[in-house]
Design an enzyme around this catalytic site. Sequence first.
Site, short mmCIF file in Angstrom:
data_model
loop_
_atom_site.label_atom_id
_atom_site.label_comp_id
_atom_site.label_asym_id
_atom_site.label_seq_id
_atom_site.Cartn_x
_atom_site.Cartn_y
_atom_site.Cartn_z
N GLY A 145 0.86 -1.19 0.00
CA GLY A 145 0.00 0.00 0.00
C GLY A 145 0.89 1.23 0.00
O GLY A 145 1.10 1.90 -1.01
N ARG A 146 1.51 1.48 1.17
CA ARG A 146 2.38 2.64 1.37
C ARG A 146 3.44 2.79 0.27
O ARG A 146 3.69 3.88 -0.24
CB ARG A 146 3.08 2.47 2.71
CG ARG A 146 3.89 3.67 3.16
CD ARG A 146 4.77 3.31 4.37
NE ARG A 146 4.09 2.49 5.35
CZ ARG A 146 3.34 2.95 6.34
NH1 ARG A 146 3.18 4.25 6.49
NH2 ARG A 146 2.76 2.13 7.19
N ARG A 165 -0.89 11.09 11.14
CA ARG A 165 0.17 10.11 11.42
C ARG A 165 1.21 10.59 12.45
O ARG A 165 1.74 9.81 13.19
CB ARG A 165 0.83 9.66 10.12
CG ARG A 165 -0.18 8.99 9.17
CD ARG A 165 0.48 8.26 8.02
NE ARG A 165 1.25 7.12 8.46
CZ ARG A 165 2.54 7.10 8.64
NH1 ARG A 165 3.25 8.18 8.38
NH2 ARG A 165 3.15 6.02 9.06
N TYR A 211 1.23 8.11 15.41
CA TYR A 211 2.37 7.18 15.45
C TYR A 211 3.69 7.86 15.77
O TYR A 211 4.74 7.20 15.71
CB TYR A 211 2.56 6.51 14.09
CG TYR A 211 1.37 5.82 13.49
CD1 TYR A 211 0.81 4.70 14.09
CD2 TYR A 211 0.83 6.25 12.28
CE1 TYR A 211 -0.27 4.05 13.52
CE2 TYR A 211 -0.25 5.60 11.70
CZ TYR A 211 -0.79 4.50 12.32
OH TYR A 211 -1.83 3.87 11.75
N CYS A 265 -7.82 22.05 17.32
CA CYS A 265 -7.82 22.31 18.75
C CYS A 265 -7.28 21.15 19.55
O CYS A 265 -8.02 20.49 20.28
CB CYS A 265 -9.25 22.63 19.19
SG CYS A 265 -9.48 24.37 19.34
C1 LIG Z 1 -3.52 -7.32 5.39
C2 LIG Z 1 -2.79 -6.10 4.97
N1 LIG Z 1 -2.25 -6.07 3.74
C3 LIG Z 1 -1.59 -4.97 3.30
C4 LIG Z 1 -1.45 -3.85 4.08
C5 LIG Z 1 -0.73 -2.69 3.51
O1 LIG Z 1 0.36 -2.33 4.25
P1 LIG Z 1 1.42 -1.31 3.67
O2 LIG Z 1 0.72 -0.07 3.31
O3 LIG Z 1 2.37 -1.14 4.77
O4 LIG Z 1 2.05 -1.96 2.48
C6 LIG Z 1 -1.97 -3.86 5.39
C7 LIG Z 1 -1.85 -2.69 6.27
O5 LIG Z 1 -2.52 -1.76 6.11
C8 LIG Z 1 -2.67 -5.00 5.82
O6 LIG Z 1 -3.19 -5.05 7.04
N1 LIG Z 2 -2.82 -1.91 8.42
C1 LIG Z 2 -1.38 -1.85 8.40
C2 LIG Z 2 -0.85 -0.61 9.01
C3 LIG Z 2 -1.39 0.62 8.47
C4 LIG Z 2 -0.61 1.74 9.02
C5 LIG Z 2 -1.04 3.02 8.47
N2 LIG Z 2 -2.35 3.36 8.93
C6 LIG Z 2 -0.07 4.12 8.71
O1 LIG Z 2 -0.50 5.25 8.77
O2 LIG Z 2 1.13 3.89 8.76
C7 LIG Z 2 -0.86 -2.98 9.19
O3 LIG Z 2 -1.60 -3.50 9.98
O4 LIG Z 2 0.28 -3.35 8.99
#
Ligand SMILES: Cc1ncc(COP(=O)(O)O)c(C=O)c1O
Ligand SMILES: N[C@H](CCC[C@H](N)C(=O)O)C(=O)O
Length: 445
Positions: A291-292, A329, A333, A360
């Site tokens: 994803g990221r 974020r 985090y 706020c």
């Molecule tokens: C099951 C699963 N797959 C993929 C992702 C994608 O993670 P990332 O954005 O770190 O690649 C996540 C986290 O969000 C996840 O929980």
């Molecule tokens: N669902 C992902 C993490 C998502 C983290 C994302 N929300 C961020 O801002 O870094 C996991 O369980 O590995």
Amino acid sequence: MLHGTMKINSKGHLEIGGCDTVTLAKKFGTPLYVIDEELLRQNCRAFYNGFKKDYPGNEVIYASKAFMTMAICKIIEEENLGLDVVSGGELYTALKAGFPAEKIYFHGNNKSKEELIMALENNIGRIIVDNWFELNMLNDLAKKMNKVPNIYIRVSPGVEAHTHQYVKTGQIDSKFGFPLFNGDAMRAIEYALTLENVNIVGLHSHIGSQIFDAESYKAEIEIMMNFLKLVKEFLGWEVGELDLGGGFGIAYVEEDDPQPIEQIAQEIMQAVKEYSVALNIKMPNIIVEPGRSIIGNAGTTLYTVGAIKDIPGVRKYVAVDGGMSDNIRTALYGAKYDAIVANKAKNIKSEKVSIAGKLCESGDMLIWDITLPKIEEGDILAVLCTGAYNYSMASNYNRLPRPAAVLVSNGQADIIVARETYEDLIRNDIIPERLTNEKRKIANY
Ligand SMILES: Cc1ncc(COP(=O)(O)O)c(C=O)c1O
Ligand SMILES: N[C@H](CCC[C@H](N)C(=O)O)C(=O)O
């Protein structure tokens, strides 16, 4: 650190996708998410080349939770990736964008009946079953609807990824998946194999997010491949598809040092190959869910600088016109970001400041301590690497409308999400009649 098509142009302005960001800010307003289409596509291709080119049975599925709009679905489809969705809303968006249903994978630890029906009606590619409740409900629904969906069983592998507590998912104490250590995962597979209205085709595991090298994945592969061997021995079933999840990290700031995707992919595929030979099991097709690492560095947020508060000897706060409502974020985090003053991109970095939001909350900060050129009210601040989990985690806290997003490429900028308006904010508000009733007003008075 400049990413993708970023350049400093002759005016000393930051440019992305051939568009001057100062002009973008003026034209579309701020805060504004800017997506670098070329970099997004390059990231897709790095995964495709690493995992799929030489292994046609593999799939790269984009974890749409990172950033999803219908336009993004179109790009992902064009780049030949599949799509990971985790809710009816994401599934709906994908289907409305015309994304091929057979390339959609549905995750989630508490899918509702309605969500499962939607998945079944649309014959999506894979449903990743997380728990006993879902397994039984899915089989029952599928029976009623005369369907036999392809499923994976999500295994909680007990792997600790070296990452933030909140983005770890593979450890034993996790809400996701069937635990491997107590035999639940094996029992779930055995049971699924007996069910008539689900077709189990693979296993899934995911260990966490923002992982920089192949080591944690290798630990995951070792556990999962040994488990595949046990499954074959105990149940006589050879697992054809192994989904290793997502989690590939990106460099938000200079000290982050992720290995290139091609290299991680090569090491992952090598490890899978070696374990299948050593354990004498069929090599499974590998699925990954980035994803990221697909969208993260392709996104930049533009803000306009407003109030500046200097507490001599303590800290200089520079407030911008967004904050935790468009990027939670840092608050959530302790995430770190880099930034550029877009209209002073060539100026010398001369002072340490902290970037605050306008909400706020004292915790509403975007960046603690960053050295930037001398910054003034009206400057445009570009916060880098905001493509993932910014827009998708945005809220209307303090009733701030969500920003717009534009896709930039070759000097062209197209809106892919319109800016929310105040009207949008009250669209779903209802004042019950009894609160507008005149008599009540008088009585209360
Ligand atoms: C099951 C699963 N797959 C993929 C992702 C994608 O993670 P990332 O954005 O770190 O690649 C996540 C986290 O969000 C996840 O929980
Ligand atoms: N669902 C992902 C993490 C998502 C983290 C994302 N929300 C961020 O801002 O870094 C996991 O369980 O590995």
